[in-house]
Design a protein around this motif. Structure first.
Motif, PDB file in Angstrom:
ATOM      1  N   ARG A  54       0.958  -1.353   0.191  1.00 34.33           N
ATOM      2  CA  ARG A  54       0.511  -0.099   0.099  1.00 34.33           C
ATOM      3  C   ARG A  54       0.648   1.126  -0.092  1.00 34.33           C
TER       4      ARG A  54
ATOM      5  N   ILE B  92      -7.010   5.203  -0.769  1.00 31.84           N
ATOM      6  CA  ILE B  92      -7.133   4.370  -0.903  1.00 31.84           C
ATOM      7  C   ILE B  92      -7.377   3.049  -0.333  1.00 31.84           C
TER       8      ILE B  92
ATOM      9  N   GLU C 236      -9.486  -1.019   0.080  1.00 33.27           N
ATOM     10  CA  GLU C 236      -9.544  -1.830  -0.056  1.00 33.27           C
ATOM     11  C   GLU C 236     -10.803  -2.889   0.165  1.00 33.27           C
ATOM     12  N   HIS C 237     -11.377  -3.667  -0.642  1.00 33.22           N
ATOM     13  CA  HIS C 237     -12.455  -4.441  -1.180  1.00 33.22           C
ATOM     14  C   HIS C 237     -12.480  -5.144   0.043  1.00 33.22           C
ATOM     15  N   ARG C 238     -13.443  -5.249   0.798  1.00 36.07           N
ATOM     16  CA  ARG C 238     -13.359  -6.965   1.424  1.00 36.07           C
ATOM     17  C   ARG C 238     -13.931  -7.655   0.444  1.00 36.07           C
TER      18      ARG C 238
ATOM     19  N   PRO D  30     -11.172  -8.927  -2.556  1.00 35.46           N
ATOM     20  CA  PRO D  30      -9.152  -8.885  -2.069  1.00 35.46           C
ATOM     21  C   PRO D  30      -8.302  -8.853  -2.830  1.00 35.46           C
TER      22      PRO D  30
ATOM     23  N   SER E 201      -8.430  -6.507  -5.622  1.00 32.49           N
ATOM     24  CA  SER E 201      -8.735  -5.468  -6.424  1.00 32.49           C
ATOM     25  C   SER E 201      -8.902  -4.506  -5.411  1.00 32.49           C
ATOM     26  N   PHE E 202      -8.414  -2.252  -5.954  1.00 30.05           N
ATOM     27  CA  PHE E 202      -8.063  -1.733  -4.688  1.00 30.05           C
ATOM     28  C   PHE E 202      -8.919  -0.609  -5.160  1.00 30.05           C
ATOM     29  N   THR E 203      -9.046   1.087  -5.206  1.00 30.94           N
ATOM     30  CA  THR E 203      -9.669   1.578  -5.489  1.00 30.94           C
ATOM     31  C   THR E 203      -8.440   2.808  -5.058  1.00 30.94           C
TER      32      THR E 203
ATOM     33  N   LYS F 196       1.630  -2.387  -8.089  1.00 34.24           N
ATOM     34  CA  LYS F 196       0.454  -2.891  -7.006  1.00 34.24           C
ATOM     35  C   LYS F 196       0.533  -4.412  -6.716  1.00 34.24           C
TER      36      LYS F 196
ATOM     37  N   THR G 188      -3.567  -8.114  -8.743  1.00 36.28           N
ATOM     38  CA  THR G 188      -4.663  -7.237  -8.124  1.00 36.28           C
ATOM     39  C   THR G 188      -4.889  -6.487  -9.708  1.00 36.28           C
TER      40      THR G 188
END
Length: 346
Positions: free
Chosen positions: A245, A262, A264-266, A269, A271-273, A296, A300
């Motif tokens: 991160r 930033i 992080e999707h629960r 796992p 992918s992130f935005t 990254k 991901t």
């Protein structure tokens, strides 16, 4: 031994300038685009020895097709001279705003000044004296000058020949000076090779090579000079934290001055935005995505979302780069406010 004077911004700023200004890089540029005569008179250069035979003046010139420039120079063992039955200090005379351009030009002529037209590499062998004065005149509206260098005596090889050949200004002297000039230029590049390896001074093409040494792909014009240099300054830390991160935060922080988050999707796992609080910018989106994909975490997917200050999102809602967010406006029922789904009751 050849002495070299570097004509830097400090000396240029103390000169008399008519239509010129000193640039941030230490060069000269026309102050305005009006066609006319632009002049600069430099204060004296001190060789430290009477009867000095001055050598060579070089500089970079970028001028338009219809622009002409002239370099004028003369030397003397004294800093004072006679003008109009008065003893004058030559530096003060040339830098005096009240002295007309015609008088200054006439003063150069009476001191047997030499003139060079539209030449950025000139031999000053006819100038003999402890002190040297230079004038640069430009006719036109498009010109800039940089990297001024003055050499004494100007050649490395002439003095090595027997005295019978050593006649200043003759054909043999000028011929040998060609090789001396090539040698001096090569020596200058060798002496300044450290600038090619310095992130702050290296050309852009070198920066891309340096990035490849560090495992970064930066081909093309996706990043400008400043962005490339900033990225390389952070290259060690980026490689140290690659796949974390923190590396993502460094990359986004280099290019974005606005607040960003930033997420992080629960539920996913892999992918992130990156949510950036600013209006959409396609170029910025392409730069960030290009670099994020290199740093990254493995396997991901990176998403970049722009949201302006007027935007609002509900929990778990992420928009693409072309989406728009409507700000809810407060309303009151007793003011005959029409509720259309975009009004928030206060």
């Amino acid at each position: 031994m050849i002495k070299k004077y570097k004509i830097n911004s400090n000396r240029l700023s103390r000169a008399y300038k008519d239509g010129f200004e000193v640039t941030n890089s230490g060069g000269l540029a026309l102050k305005d685009a009006e066609t006319g005569v632009h002049r600069i008179y430099l204060r004296s250069f001190n060789s430290g020895a009477d009867g000095c035979e001055w050598g060579r003046l070089t500089f970079n010139a970028a001028v338009g097709e219809e622009t002409v420039y002239v370099v004028t120079a003369f030397a003397s063992d004294d800093r004072e001279s006679i003008w109009g039955y008065n003893v004058i200090n030559i530096d003060e005379f040339l830098c005096d705003d009240e002295v007309s351009a015609g008088e200054k030009k006439r003063f150069f002529e009476l001191n047997n000044a030499v003139t060079f037209s539209s030449n950025n590499d000139v031999l000053l062998y006819e100038c003999t004296g402890r002190y040297l004065w230079l004038c640069l005149e430009v006719w036109g509206e498009d010109a800039s000058f940089s990297e001024f260098n003055l050499y004494i005596p100007g050649d490395n090889f002439f003095q090595t020949f027997p005295e019978v050949y050593r006649k200043n200004g003759e054909f043999f002297h000028r011929y040998i000076s060609v090789f001396s000039s090539l040698y001096n230029d090569l020596q200058y590049k060798i002496d300044n090779i450290d600038k090619l390896l310095d992130i702050d001074t290296a050309p852009k093409d070198f920066l891309i090579v340096f990035a490849s040494w560090l495992g970064m792909e930066l081909d093309g014009d996706l990043l400008n000079d400043n962005q490339l240099r900033t990225l390389l300054r952070n290259a060690f830390e980026l490689n140290k934290f690659k796949g974390t991160r923190h590396a993502i935060e460094i990359i986004v922080g280099i290019f974005v001055t606005d607040p960003f988050y930033i997420i992080e999707h629960r539920t996913d796992p892999f992918s992130f935005t990156v949510l950036i609080n600013r209006l959409p910018d396609e170029k910025l989106h392409a730069r960030l995505l290009f670099l994020l994909n290199q740093f990254k975490p493995l396997r991901t997917k990176a998403n970049i979302v722009f949201a302006s200050d007027v935007g609002a999102t509900d929990s778990g809602c992420y928009l693409d780069v072309n989406a728009a967010i409507v700000k809810m406006s407060p309303g009151k029922l007793d003011e005959r406010c029409f509720l259309n789904g975009k009004t928030l009751l206060d």
